[in-house]
Design a protein around this motif. Structure first.
Motif, PDB file in Angstrom:
ATOM      1  N   UNK A 238     -35.180  -1.530  -1.366  1.00  0.00           N
ATOM      2  CA  UNK A 238     -34.371  -2.127  -2.422  1.00  0.00           C
ATOM      3  C   UNK A 238     -33.942  -3.518  -1.976  1.00  0.00           C
ATOM      4  N   UNK A 239     -33.390  -4.256  -2.920  1.00  0.00           N
ATOM      5  CA  UNK A 239     -32.967  -5.621  -2.627  1.00  0.00           C
ATOM      6  C   UNK A 239     -31.448  -5.715  -2.647  1.00  0.00           C
ATOM      7  N   UNK A 240     -30.962  -6.743  -1.971  1.00  0.00           N
ATOM      8  CA  UNK A 240     -29.533  -7.082  -1.994  1.00  0.00           C
ATOM      9  C   UNK A 240     -29.390  -8.502  -2.532  1.00  0.00           C
ATOM     10  N   UNK A 241     -29.150  -8.638  -3.842  1.00  0.00           N
ATOM     11  CA  UNK A 241     -28.975  -9.976  -4.413  1.00  0.00           C
ATOM     12  C   UNK A 241     -27.738 -10.677  -3.835  1.00  0.00           C
TER      13      UNK A 241
ATOM     14  N   UNK B 156     -32.018   2.775 -12.352  1.00  0.00           N
ATOM     15  CA  UNK B 156     -31.341   3.422 -13.478  1.00  0.00           C
ATOM     16  C   UNK B 156     -29.837   3.191 -13.485  1.00  0.00           C
ATOM     17  N   UNK B 157     -29.324   2.436 -12.524  1.00  0.00           N
ATOM     18  CA  UNK B 157     -27.885   2.132 -12.509  1.00  0.00           C
ATOM     19  C   UNK B 157     -27.585   1.107 -13.600  1.00  0.00           C
ATOM     20  N   UNK B 158     -26.792   1.494 -14.572  1.00  0.00           N
ATOM     21  CA  UNK B 158     -26.413   0.569 -15.627  1.00  0.00           C
ATOM     22  C   UNK B 158     -25.002   0.039 -15.422  1.00  0.00           C
ATOM     23  N   UNK B 159     -24.221   0.706 -14.586  1.00  0.00           N
ATOM     24  CA  UNK B 159     -22.836   0.294 -14.382  1.00  0.00           C
ATOM     25  C   UNK B 159     -22.706  -0.873 -13.409  1.00  0.00           C
ATOM     26  N   UNK B 160     -23.567  -0.945 -12.396  1.00  0.00           N
ATOM     27  CA  UNK B 160     -23.454  -2.028 -11.409  1.00  0.00           C
ATOM     28  C   UNK B 160     -24.811  -2.293 -10.755  1.00  0.00           C
ATOM     29  N   UNK B 161     -25.801  -2.617 -11.583  1.00  0.00           N
ATOM     30  CA  UNK B 161     -27.167  -2.825 -11.087  1.00  0.00           C
ATOM     31  C   UNK B 161     -27.277  -4.037 -10.174  1.00  0.00           C
ATOM     32  N   UNK B 162     -26.260  -4.887 -10.148  1.00  0.00           N
ATOM     33  CA  UNK B 162     -26.290  -6.061  -9.270  1.00  0.00           C
ATOM     34  C   UNK B 162     -26.006  -5.684  -7.812  1.00  0.00           C
ATOM     35  N   UNK B 163     -25.407  -4.491  -7.571  1.00  0.00           N
ATOM     36  CA  UNK B 163     -25.141  -4.111  -6.187  1.00  0.00           C
ATOM     37  C   UNK B 163     -25.310  -2.617  -5.917  1.00  0.00           C
ATOM     38  N   UNK B 164     -26.026  -1.926  -6.776  1.00  0.00           N
ATOM     39  CA  UNK B 164     -26.333  -0.508  -6.582  1.00  0.00           C
ATOM     40  C   UNK B 164     -27.712  -0.225  -7.181  1.00  0.00           C
ATOM     41  N   UNK B 165     -28.335   0.830  -6.669  1.00  0.00           N
ATOM     42  CA  UNK B 165     -29.598   1.249  -7.271  1.00  0.00           C
ATOM     43  C   UNK B 165     -29.663   2.764  -7.303  1.00  0.00           C
ATOM     44  N   UNK B 166     -30.489   3.259  -8.197  1.00  0.00           N
ATOM     45  CA  UNK B 166     -30.753   4.683  -8.283  1.00  0.00           C
ATOM     46  C   UNK B 166     -32.167   4.861  -8.820  1.00  0.00           C
TER      47      UNK B 166
END
Length: 144
Positions: free
Chosen positions: A84-87, A49-59
């Motif tokens: 979770x993943x770390x791209x 649900x992270x829309x601000x920084x989904x490339x390096x955060x998750x919720x």
């Protein structure tokens, strides 16, 4: 205490990271906890649900977590961890991962996704008895 996971579920959580690349994927691990191991029986994919920084955060949305708890209870399982993943970053927890980890006794599995392909997967056990003394310890991953 190792995290034991069937090969099919291990492959599924790694594929989830590839599918959501370049954004982080996330999900919930259901299973059983004994004195000897945490054993994964089921994965629940969650939406990030992270829309601000989904490339390096998750919720994970609270309603998804509650639904997972209800499903686990009906299946006679427990929430034993999260993944979770770390791209394009190592399979190592970040300061943010640590700050946002609150489920003591649970596994936190991280897969590095390098250029869209799953690389290393690590697991970390959140130990301690309170927020003040919590710590991540490297957890052996046993794929069955």
């Amino acid at each position: 205490m190792p995290l034991t996971i069937p090969r099919s579920l291990y492959d599924e959580l790694r594929a989830h990271g590839e599918q959501t690349y370049p954004h982080e994927c996330c999900g919930i691990l259901l299973g059983k906890s004994t004195a000897d191991a945490l054993t994964v029986h089921e994965l629940i994919r969650a939406g990030n649900t992270r829309t601000d920084s989904a490339h390096n955060r998750y919720n994970i949305a609270p309603q998804e977590l509650i639904a997972a708890q209800r499903h686990a209870r009906k299946s006679n399982l427990d929430i034993i961890g999260f993944y979770h993943s770390h791209p394009d970053h190592p399979a190592q927890y970040s300061p943010t991962d640590f700050a946002e980890a609150h489920w003591l006794g649970c596994a936190y599995v991280i897969t590095a996704i390098e250029q869209g392909h799953a690389a290393l997967t690590n697991s970390f056990l959140l130990t301690g008895t309170t927020e003040d003394d919590k710590a991540f310890t490297h957890q052996p991953l046993e794929i069955t």
